[in-house]
Design a protein around this motif. Sequence first.
Motif, PDB file in Angstrom:
ATOM      1  N   UNK A 151       0.913  -1.406  -0.098  1.00 17.00           N
ATOM      2  CA  UNK A 151       0.162  -0.486   0.229  1.00 17.00           C
ATOM      3  C   UNK A 151       0.729   0.914  -0.269  1.00 17.00           C
ATOM      4  N   UNK A 152       0.219   2.821  -0.655  1.00 18.07           N
ATOM      5  CA  UNK A 152       0.919   3.427  -0.828  1.00 18.07           C
ATOM      6  C   UNK A 152       2.466   3.577  -1.195  1.00 18.07           C
ATOM      7  N   UNK A 153       2.476   3.113  -2.159  1.00 14.31           N
ATOM      8  CA  UNK A 153       3.324   3.251  -3.239  1.00 14.31           C
ATOM      9  C   UNK A 153       3.385   4.093  -4.091  1.00 14.31           C
ATOM     10  N   UNK A 154       4.419   4.925  -4.443  1.00 16.48           N
ATOM     11  CA  UNK A 154       4.766   5.931  -5.297  1.00 16.48           C
ATOM     12  C   UNK A 154       5.906   4.842  -6.449  1.00 16.48           C
ATOM     13  N   UNK A 155       5.674   5.822  -8.007  1.00 15.23           N
ATOM     14  CA  UNK A 155       6.911   4.845  -8.361  1.00 15.23           C
ATOM     15  C   UNK A 155       8.119   4.437  -8.131  1.00 15.23           C
ATOM     16  N   UNK A 156       8.714   5.879  -7.268  1.00 15.96           N
ATOM     17  CA  UNK A 156       9.917   5.696  -6.482  1.00 15.96           C
ATOM     18  C   UNK A 156      10.282   4.665  -5.522  1.00 15.96           C
ATOM     19  N   UNK A 157       8.978   4.318  -4.575  1.00 12.76           N
ATOM     20  CA  UNK A 157       8.988   2.672  -3.341  1.00 12.76           C
ATOM     21  C   UNK A 157       8.928   2.389  -4.278  1.00 12.76           C
ATOM     22  N   UNK A 158       7.751   1.592  -5.293  1.00  9.63           N
ATOM     23  CA  UNK A 158       7.502   0.301  -6.302  1.00  9.63           C
ATOM     24  C   UNK A 158       8.673  -0.163  -7.118  1.00  9.63           C
ATOM     25  N   UNK A 159       9.884   0.668  -7.826  1.00  9.87           N
ATOM     26  CA  UNK A 159      11.204   0.617  -7.012  1.00  9.87           C
ATOM     27  C   UNK A 159      12.101   0.241  -6.287  1.00  9.87           C
ATOM     28  N   UNK A 160      12.113   0.553  -5.396  1.00 10.37           N
ATOM     29  CA  UNK A 160      12.691   0.500  -4.319  1.00 10.37           C
ATOM     30  C   UNK A 160      12.709  -0.891  -3.562  1.00 10.37           C
ATOM     31  N   UNK A 161      11.419  -1.037  -3.928  1.00  6.04           N
ATOM     32  CA  UNK A 161      10.192  -2.230  -3.164  1.00  6.04           C
ATOM     33  C   UNK A 161      10.934  -3.293  -4.344  1.00  6.04           C
ATOM     34  N   UNK A 162      11.442  -3.407  -4.895  1.00  7.37           N
ATOM     35  CA  UNK A 162      11.663  -4.480  -6.330  1.00  7.37           C
ATOM     36  C   UNK A 162      13.266  -4.972  -5.829  1.00  7.37           C
ATOM     37  N   UNK A 163      13.767  -3.439  -5.133  1.00  7.27           N
ATOM     38  CA  UNK A 163      15.159  -3.769  -5.365  1.00  7.27           C
ATOM     39  C   UNK A 163      15.253  -4.375  -4.036  1.00  7.27           C
ATOM     40  N   UNK A 164      14.309  -4.119  -2.853  1.00  4.08           N
ATOM     41  CA  UNK A 164      14.653  -4.791  -1.198  1.00  4.08           C
ATOM     42  C   UNK A 164      13.930  -5.976  -1.551  1.00  4.08           C
ATOM     43  N   UNK A 165      13.019  -6.273  -1.939  1.00  2.00           N
ATOM     44  CA  UNK A 165      12.328  -7.458  -1.757  1.00  2.00           C
ATOM     45  C   UNK A 165      12.842  -8.558  -2.543  1.00  2.00           C
ATOM     46  N   UNK A 166      13.112  -8.533  -3.741  1.00  6.64           N
ATOM     47  CA  UNK A 166      13.737  -9.260  -5.145  1.00  6.64           C
ATOM     48  C   UNK A 166      14.696  -9.138  -4.515  1.00  6.64           C
ATOM     49  N   UNK A 167      15.794  -8.385  -5.782  1.00 13.04           N
ATOM     50  CA  UNK A 167      16.865  -8.527  -6.312  1.00 13.04           C
ATOM     51  C   UNK A 167      17.709  -9.046  -4.993  1.00 13.04           C
TER      52      UNK A 167
END
Length: 296
Positions: free
Chosen positions: A183-199
């Motif tokens: 919830x509450x994601x912006x394009x920047x934090x969505x990219x950050x989520x991908x880098x933190x949670x996935x890669x």
Amino acid sequence: MRRVLPSLASAGIVGLGVFWWVTAPDRLPDDAVAGLSADVAHGEQVFWASGCSSCHAAPDATGDEKLLLAGGQKFPSDFGTFIAPNISPDPENGIGGWSTLDLANAMTRGVSPEGAHYYPAFPYTSYANADLQDIVDLKAFLDTLPAVPTPSQAHEVGFPFNIRRSLGGWKFLFADKGWVITDGLTPETERGRYLVEALGHCGECHTPRNGLGGMERAAWLSGAPNPDGKGTIPNITPGELDWSAADIAYYFETGFTPDFDSVGGHMASVVDNLSKLSAEDRAAIAAYLKIVPAVK
């Protein structure tokens, strides 16, 4: 007794069948990466974001030595000691003979080319959320690295944890593909989520685990005991990490904290990887860490 034994035998057969079904390796479709073209330059960025060299290069490797992925680092745990394998392009002792689909199955499903389960010391529970295009690009970059003929070492894991088939049951319980923060994601934090949670698979170290080694996602990034028994891995939620987003991004770039200290231990290798990403990606990771629910 003559009436009971057949019922017990039938129940045993059914139970074995259920176990065999639940624990079966789950592969990607054969055409999962069909039609995807590789970008080697982007694959290098995926390599650093995924932290491949932090585990598969020598512990004290620097410079070009970080590209010699011979494996051999040991990772102790309550279940035994896991030893990073050779993932260089060597065709005999590394992964030079693997297809791109083989790598995608290993990273996102935890399954070897031979169909065996990998131990979750390999963070496929996080890589499960990786984009297949990124894995295609990563494989292309890995193929450009030096081939190292060093054989991989066997894990030092005893019974019953050495029964690979049972890992299918562990995956059934704990390999929960899906994002933690939704919830509450912006394009920047969505990219950050991908880098933190996935890669970046940050949760693999910074999140506590239950008695069977599954991540306690309700306590996401709130710190955990160090698997080697020495100290703890810190809480990096806003409940403990009170740095600004700019401070966090600067730390990822330089290794210097706002208190004029410098990074040390295993985190030094992580910061070295992150320093090779774009400033936008480091800022995205920092922005994501600021919106993670605070845990004291």
